[in-house]
Design a protein around this motif. Structure first.
Motif, PDB file in Angstrom:
ATOM      1  N   ARG A  19      10.223  55.174  69.263  1.00  0.00           N
ATOM      2  CA  ARG A  19      10.964  53.969  69.636  1.00  0.00           C
ATOM      3  C   ARG A  19      10.021  52.876  70.113  1.00  0.00           C
ATOM      4  NH1 ARG A  19      12.513  52.144  74.615  1.00  0.00           N
ATOM      5  NH2 ARG A  19      14.427  50.850  74.716  1.00  0.00           N
ATOM      6  N   LYS A  81      22.051  50.930  79.232  1.00  0.00           N
ATOM      7  CA  LYS A  81      22.746  51.669  78.176  1.00  0.00           C
ATOM      8  C   LYS A  81      24.030  52.348  78.642  1.00  0.00           C
ATOM      9  CE  LYS A  81      19.676  50.753  75.032  1.00  0.00           C
ATOM     10  NZ  LYS A  81      19.985  50.053  73.769  1.00  0.00           N
ATOM     11  N   GLN A 154      19.154  60.962  73.053  1.00  0.00           N
ATOM     12  CA  GLN A 154      20.059  60.528  71.985  1.00  0.00           C
ATOM     13  C   GLN A 154      20.159  59.003  71.937  1.00  0.00           C
ATOM     14  OE1 GLN A 154      23.475  62.848  73.172  1.00  0.00           O
ATOM     15  NE2 GLN A 154      22.982  64.507  71.760  1.00  0.00           N
ATOM     16  N   SER A 155      20.077  58.369  73.096  1.00  0.00           N
ATOM     17  CA  SER A 155      20.076  56.910  73.137  1.00  0.00           C
ATOM     18  C   SER A 155      18.786  56.350  72.545  1.00  0.00           C
ATOM     19  CB  SER A 155      20.250  56.427  74.586  1.00  0.00           C
ATOM     20  OG  SER A 155      20.321  55.019  74.644  1.00  0.00           O
ATOM     21  N   ARG A 158      19.181  56.414  68.835  1.00  0.00           N
ATOM     22  CA  ARG A 158      19.994  55.291  68.330  1.00  0.00           C
ATOM     23  C   ARG A 158      19.181  54.005  68.308  1.00  0.00           C
ATOM     24  NH1 ARG A 158      23.943  58.093  71.288  1.00  0.00           N
ATOM     25  NH2 ARG A 158      23.616  56.810  73.144  1.00  0.00           N
ATOM     26  N   ASP A 159      18.428  53.759  69.377  1.00  0.00           N
ATOM     27  CA  ASP A 159      17.577  52.561  69.423  1.00  0.00           C
ATOM     28  C   ASP A 159      16.609  52.547  68.242  1.00  0.00           C
ATOM     29  OD1 ASP A 159      18.782  51.931  71.838  1.00  0.00           O
ATOM     30  OD2 ASP A 159      17.070  52.539  73.064  1.00  0.00           O
ATOM     31  N   GLN A 161      16.822  54.123  65.328  1.00  0.00           N
ATOM     32  CA  GLN A 161      17.503  53.928  64.045  1.00  0.00           C
ATOM     33  C   GLN A 161      17.987  52.491  63.880  1.00  0.00           C
ATOM     34  OE1 GLN A 161      20.126  57.364  64.704  1.00  0.00           O
ATOM     35  NE2 GLN A 161      19.396  58.200  62.758  1.00  0.00           N
ATOM     36  N   GLU A 162      18.498  51.905  64.962  1.00  0.00           N
ATOM     37  CA  GLU A 162      18.967  50.517  64.891  1.00  0.00           C
ATOM     38  C   GLU A 162      17.824  49.548  64.614  1.00  0.00           C
ATOM     39  OE1 GLU A 162      21.038  49.984  68.572  1.00  0.00           O
ATOM     40  OE2 GLU A 162      22.719  51.274  67.958  1.00  0.00           O
TER      41      GLU A 162
END
Length: 200
Positions: A19, A81, A154-155, A158-159, A161-162
């Motif tokens: 990330r 978040k 998991q957050s 998501r970061d 992937q976004e």
């Protein structure tokens, strides 16, 4: 598939690193490779969940600095978040007289590490904070907390992937080798000549 960077392991460390790298270098084509069917399947979801305040490490050390800064960043990220946490604090208790000098030394170490809110408390205050605890003196660390690090991981996923990153689950790396030549080149002009193989 071809990527500029592949991180092996979608635990909290791998996801945090991926990330951060993608945030710093958004032009990179990046992947995180995970042998399980979901991120944070092992230790990241089965640890104590403690947000350590940074009391114990040697003053001036990188561990001390990163622990204190990391706790602050963890609380900030969870707030941003909406990840639940509890800043419950903790008591480090001296139950024998000969433990008090060590407790005071730990207090001084925490102050040198810039741990917020530390204080020494007596027997009465210990009982007020924790009725089932008995001790002569305690080091009160209100900045210590707990969080579900699987939710944090998991957050991070998501970061990542976004931001354009790819997470490949059920992808166990079985072999790596340096390629003799590589035509793969990122937008920054760097070449990454590594071949990664999996069971797939």
């Amino acid at each position: 598939s071809s990527f500029d960077v592949a991180v092996v392991g979608a635990g909290i460390v791998g996801l945090a690193a991926a990330r951060e790298l993608l945030q710093r270098r958004p032009s990179l084509a990046m992947a995180v490779l995970e042998k399980e069917q979901e991120p944070a399947h092992h230790q990241s979801g089965h640890n104590s969940g403690v947000i350590h305040s940074g009391i114990y490490y040697t003053p001036g050390s990188l561990k001390a600095k990163l622990c204190v800064q990391g706790a602050a960043l963890c609380y900030k990220y969870c707030d941003q978040k909406g990840i639940p946490y509890k800043q419950c604090g903790k008591l480090i208790v001296a139950v024998e007289q000969d433990e008090i000098p060590r407790l005071k030394a730990l207090y001084e170490r925490g102050l040198q590490n810039n741990v917020p809110g530390l204080k020494l408390i007596g027997a009465k205050e210990i009982q007020e904070k924790e009725p089932f605890c008995r001790g002569l003196m305690a080091l009160d660390s209100p900045y210590t907390g707990i969080v579900d690090y699987k939710q944090v991981a998991q957050s991070y996923a998501r970061d990542f992937q976004e931001a354009g990153g790819t997470i490949l689950t059920d992808f166990e790396v079985t072999d790596m080798e340096m390629a003799k030549e590589s035509s793969a080149e990122s937008e920054d002009g760097l070449k990454y000549p590594v071949i990664v193989r999996s069971k797939k």
